[in-house]
Design an enzyme around this catalytic site. Structure first.
Site, PDB file in Angstrom:
ATOM      1  N   SER A  45      11.251  36.644  29.000  1.00 26.56           N
ATOM      2  CA  SER A  45      11.634  37.845  29.289  1.00 26.56           C
ATOM      3  C   SER A  45      11.063  37.929  31.265  1.00 26.56           C
ATOM      4  O   SER A  45      11.648  38.790  31.476  1.00 26.56           O
ATOM      5  CB  SER A  45      11.529  38.732  28.015  1.00 26.56           C
ATOM      6  OG  SER A  45      10.517  38.569  28.166  1.00 26.56           O
ATOM      7  N   THR A  67      14.729  33.457  24.207  1.00 26.94           N
ATOM      8  CA  THR A  67      14.238  35.070  24.768  1.00 26.94           C
ATOM      9  C   THR A  67      16.444  35.511  24.325  1.00 26.94           C
ATOM     10  O   THR A  67      16.989  35.017  24.619  1.00 26.94           O
ATOM     11  CB  THR A  67      13.718  35.822  26.047  1.00 26.94           C
ATOM     12  OG1 THR A  67      15.386  35.666  26.543  1.00 26.94           O
ATOM     13  CG2 THR A  67      12.648  35.494  26.093  1.00 26.94           C
ATOM     14  N   GLN A 127      21.657  41.838  17.255  1.00 24.54           N
ATOM     15  CA  GLN A 127      20.823  41.155  16.696  1.00 24.54           C
ATOM     16  C   GLN A 127      20.191  41.335  15.799  1.00 24.54           C
ATOM     17  O   GLN A 127      19.725  41.854  14.546  1.00 24.54           O
ATOM     18  CB  GLN A 127      20.202  39.507  16.883  1.00 24.54           C
ATOM     19  CG  GLN A 127      21.466  39.283  17.715  1.00 24.54           C
ATOM     20  CD  GLN A 127      21.839  37.834  16.795  1.00 24.54           C
ATOM     21  OE1 GLN A 127      21.432  37.802  15.733  1.00 24.54           O
ATOM     22  NE2 GLN A 127      23.096  36.661  17.199  1.00 24.54           N
ATOM     23  N   VAL A 128      19.194  42.454  16.130  1.00 28.42           N
ATOM     24  CA  VAL A 128      17.387  43.143  15.847  1.00 28.42           C
ATOM     25  C   VAL A 128      18.074  43.850  15.314  1.00 28.42           C
ATOM     26  O   VAL A 128      17.156  44.380  14.166  1.00 28.42           O
ATOM     27  CB  VAL A 128      16.953  42.961  17.112  1.00 28.42           C
ATOM     28  CG1 VAL A 128      15.704  44.133  16.363  1.00 28.42           C
ATOM     29  CG2 VAL A 128      16.735  42.242  17.763  1.00 28.42           C
ATOM     30  N   THR A 176      18.543  48.500  22.031  1.00 24.24           N
ATOM     31  CA  THR A 176      19.444  47.891  23.235  1.00 24.24           C
ATOM     32  C   THR A 176      19.050  46.968  24.037  1.00 24.24           C
ATOM     33  O   THR A 176      17.407  47.341  24.776  1.00 24.24           O
ATOM     34  CB  THR A 176      20.129  49.126  24.211  1.00 24.24           C
ATOM     35  OG1 THR A 176      19.179  49.848  24.668  1.00 24.24           O
ATOM     36  CG2 THR A 176      19.887  50.275  22.405  1.00 24.24           C
ATOM     37  N   ARG A 209      13.631  47.729  25.568  1.00 33.19           N
ATOM     38  CA  ARG A 209      12.932  47.363  26.622  1.00 33.19           C
ATOM     39  C   ARG A 209      12.772  48.641  26.985  1.00 33.19           C
ATOM     40  O   ARG A 209      12.925  49.155  26.984  1.00 33.19           O
ATOM     41  CB  ARG A 209      14.046  46.730  27.675  1.00 33.19           C
ATOM     42  CG  ARG A 209      14.781  45.133  27.801  1.00 33.19           C
ATOM     43  CD  ARG A 209      13.648  44.443  27.749  1.00 33.19           C
ATOM     44  NE  ARG A 209      14.342  43.476  28.112  1.00 33.19           N
ATOM     45  CZ  ARG A 209      13.565  41.913  26.910  1.00 33.19           C
ATOM     46  NH1 ARG A 209      13.182  42.690  26.206  1.00 33.19           N
ATOM     47  NH2 ARG A 209      14.461  41.122  27.462  1.00 33.19           N
ATOM     48  N   GLU A 238       5.723  47.763  33.403  1.00 32.33           N
ATOM     49  CA  GLU A 238       5.250  46.329  32.831  1.00 32.33           C
ATOM     50  C   GLU A 238       5.116  45.323  33.398  1.00 32.33           C
ATOM     51  O   GLU A 238       6.358  44.934  34.018  1.00 32.33           O
ATOM     52  CB  GLU A 238       5.026  46.187  30.967  1.00 32.33           C
ATOM     53  CG  GLU A 238       6.779  45.547  31.044  1.00 32.33           C
ATOM     54  CD  GLU A 238       6.927  44.940  29.584  1.00 32.33           C
ATOM     55  OE1 GLU A 238       7.278  44.349  29.414  1.00 32.33           O
ATOM     56  OE2 GLU A 238       7.132  45.686  28.710  1.00 32.33           O
ATOM     57  N   HIS A 255       4.245  43.915  24.558  1.00 35.96           N
ATOM     58  CA  HIS A 255       5.147  43.204  24.125  1.00 35.96           C
ATOM     59  C   HIS A 255       5.278  42.260  23.304  1.00 35.96           C
ATOM     60  O   HIS A 255       5.661  41.220  23.488  1.00 35.96           O
ATOM     61  CB  HIS A 255       6.172  43.103  25.390  1.00 35.96           C
ATOM     62  CG  HIS A 255       7.638  42.600  25.821  1.00 35.96           C
ATOM     63  ND1 HIS A 255       7.640  42.509  27.410  1.00 35.96           N
ATOM     64  CD2 HIS A 255       8.416  42.104  24.544  1.00 35.96           C
ATOM     65  CE1 HIS A 255       9.551  42.711  26.301  1.00 35.96           C
ATOM     66  NE2 HIS A 255       9.974  42.549  25.669  1.00 35.96           N
ATOM     67  N   GLY A 258       8.311  41.152  18.937  1.00 37.39           N
ATOM     68  CA  GLY A 258       9.587  39.739  18.399  1.00 37.39           C
ATOM     69  C   GLY A 258       8.519  38.884  18.364  1.00 37.39           C
ATOM     70  O   GLY A 258       8.721  37.041  18.404  1.00 37.39           O
ATOM     71  N   TYR A 259       7.205  38.376  18.246  1.00 38.53           N
ATOM     72  CA  TYR A 259       6.139  37.395  18.766  1.00 38.53           C
ATOM     73  C   TYR A 259       5.410  36.958  17.923  1.00 38.53           C
ATOM     74  O   TYR A 259       4.201  35.793  17.268  1.00 38.53           O
ATOM     75  CB  TYR A 259       4.755  37.607  19.102  1.00 38.53           C
ATOM     76  CG  TYR A 259       5.478  37.216  21.118  1.00 38.53           C
ATOM     77  CD1 TYR A 259       6.574  37.274  21.659  1.00 38.53           C
ATOM     78  CD2 TYR A 259       3.732  36.982  22.118  1.00 38.53           C
ATOM     79  CE1 TYR A 259       6.533  36.874  23.101  1.00 38.53           C
ATOM     80  CE2 TYR A 259       3.779  36.296  23.170  1.00 38.53           C
ATOM     81  CZ  TYR A 259       5.205  36.887  23.847  1.00 38.53           C
ATOM     82  OH  TYR A 259       5.095  36.077  24.961  1.00 38.53           O
TER      83      TYR A 259
END
Length: 381
Positions: A45, A67, A127-128, A176, A209, A238, A255, A258-259
Site C-alpha cells: 500500500s 493488500t 472483508q475485514v 472502510t 486508512r 503517514e 499501520h 493486518g501484518y
C-alpha cells in the site's frame, strides 16, 4: 522477464524467482526509472501507482498489490494502458480483526469493563468488517454494522444507520476504504462534528486508512481530556505522525494491524498465483506451506473458558501493547515508521494455535474466533 517487487513483501523472492529475474526495492521510494524494462510490478500500500510512476514503464503488463486495499492504485490508468491488475482482497482480514480484539481485551482490563457488556459498531462491512463481526458475534458480543453502499446494493444483512450506530455503540471501529467522491465518501468520515457527538466513555479505533479520521479534529477532541478513548493504527499523513496527537492516544501502531505472518503469506501467494495464471504457468503456491511452526502450537484447557481465560489465550499470541511500546519508543528516529513495518516481528494468527479440552470446555465459540480446537479428555501438549 523482470519482476520488480517491494522488498518488504515476505516470501516474494523465493516464489517469483521461479518465473523470472526478481528486483527488490523499497516500495515507498519507487520512481519511474525503476520501471524501465520491467514486465511486472508487485507492491504494497505504500506505493502509489499513478501516471508519474508509469511514465517510463515501457514493458509493464502486470501490477499486483499484496493488500486488500486498492486506493493507492489508479486502476483506470492501468486499464487505459492495457496493464492487468490484481489485488489480495481479504488477505489481512484475520490480522486486523485480531488487532481490534487485542485492543478491546487490553482496554477492558485497563478500564475495568467486560467486553461482553459492550456493543461494537463496525463501520465498513467488507472483508475485514464482516470477518470481525463474525468473530465477535461468534463469542457472544453484540455487533452493529454500517455500510451504506452494501446496503444500497441489496446486501440482506441487518445494517444500522450511522447516526444510530454512533449513539448506540460503545466501541466504534473503522474498516472502510478511503474514497473522496461519490455518494458516500469516507475521507474525513469521522470529522469534528461527529467527534463532538461521541461520549466520553466511547472508544474509537481506526485500523482502515488514516484519512478516514480527521486527525486534527481528533487531537482537539482528545485534548478535552474527558476520558474519550482513541486508538490509531493508521495516520492521516503517514509516515508522518502528529507528535502532539500521539501521547493522547490509548494505543498507536505503524499501520501493522493486518501484518500477521499468515496474512502476509496470503497476500503474496494470492498475487503470485494470479500472475502465474496470467502467464499460463503451472506454478501454484499455498500460504500454509510457507509458514514456520507456531511457538505455542497447543494449549490444553482444564475448564470452561471465561473472559480472563480468553484474555490470556489471545495475549499469548498477540498483545497490542508490545507494538504500541515500540512505536512510542522509536517513532522519533528518522524513517522509523517504515523501518518498524519492514522489520516487523513474526506475529501469528489465532489459527496457529490449537486449543484442546474436554466437552465441558465449550470450545466451539473459540473456533469462531479463529482458534483451532480439539475435544479430548487428556492433555496432549
Amino acid at each position: 522477464m523482470k519482476i520488480l517487487i517491494d522488498e518488504n513483501m515476505p516470501y516474494a523472492q523465493a516464489l517469483f524467482s521461479q518465473l523470472g529475474e526478481v528486483i527488490l526495492k523499497p516500495g515507498r521510494t519507487l520512481t519511474a526509472d525503476d520501471l524501465i524494462d520491467v514486465d511486472a510490478l508487485m507492491i504494497r500500500s505504500v506505493t502509489k501507482v499513478n501516471d508519474a510512476l508509469l511514465a517510463k514503464a515501457n514493458r509493464l503488463k502486470f501490477v499486483g498489490t499484496a493488500t486488500a486495499g486498492m486506493d493507492h492504485v489508479d486502476q483506470a490508468l492501468l486499464r487505459e494502458r492495457g496493464i492487468f491488475f490484481t489485488a489480495a482482497p481479504g488477505c489481512n482480514k484475520v490480522g486486523v480483526a485480531e488487532y481490534v480484539f487485542s485492543v478491546l481485551m487490553v482496554l477492558a482490563q485497563q478500564q475495568g469493563f467486560s467486553v461482553f457488556d459492550k456493543t461494537v459498531g463496525i463501520i465498513g462491512a467488507g472483508q475485514v468488517g464482516s470477518y470481525l463481526a463474525k468473530c465477535l458475534s461468534g463469542i457472544g458480543m453484540k455487533v452493529l454494522l454500517n455500510d451504506p453502499p452494501k446496503q444500497a446494493q441489496g446486501d440482506e444483512r441487518e445494517f444500522t444507520e450511522l447516526e444510530t450506530l454512533l449513539k448506540q455503540a460503545d466501541v466504534i471501529t473503522l474498516h472502510t476504504p478511503i474514497t473522496r467522491g461519490g455518494e458516500w465518501p469516507t475521507h474525513h468520515l469521522i470529522d469534528a462534528a461527529i467527534l463532538e457527538q461521541l461520549r466520553s466513555d466511547q472508544i474509537l479505533i481506526n485500523a482502515a486508512r488514516g484519512p478516514v479520521v480527521d486527525n486534527a479534529a481528533l487531537k482537539a477532541r482528545l485534548q478535552q481530556g474527558d476520558g474519550f478513548t482513541a486508538v490509531l493504527d493508521v495516520f492521516e499523513f503517514e509516515p508522518q505522525v502528529d507528535m502532539e496527537l500521539l501521547p493522547l492516544l490509548a494505543f498507536a501502531t505503524p499501520h501493522i494491524a493486518g501484518y500477521g505472518l499468515e496474512g502476509k503469506a496470503r497476500g503474496t501467494t494470492m498475487i503470485f498465483n494470479s500472475y502465474c495464471e496470467f502467464l499460463g504457468s503451472a506454478h501454484c503456491a499455498n500460504p500454509a506451506s510457507l509458514l514456520p511452526k507456531a511457538p505455542v502450537p497447543k494449549v490444553y484447557l482444564e475448564r470452561a473458558w471465561d473472559e480472563e481465560t480468553l484474555r490470556t489465550l489471545t495475549q499469548i499470541i498477540y498483545d497490542v501493547r508490545k507494538d504500541d511500546a515500540q512505536f512510542r519508543r522509536e517513532i522519533h528516529q528518522p524513517g522509523a515508521f517504515d523501518l518498524m513495518r519492514k522489520h516487523y516481528w513474526d506475529r501469528r494468527e489465532y489459527s496457529a494455535v490449537t486449543l484442546a479440552g474436554g466437552a465441558d470446555c465449550h470450545l466451539a465459540p473459540l473456533a469462531k474466533l479463529g482458534f483451532q480446537v480439539e475435544v479430548c479428555d487428556e492433555p496432549t501438549i
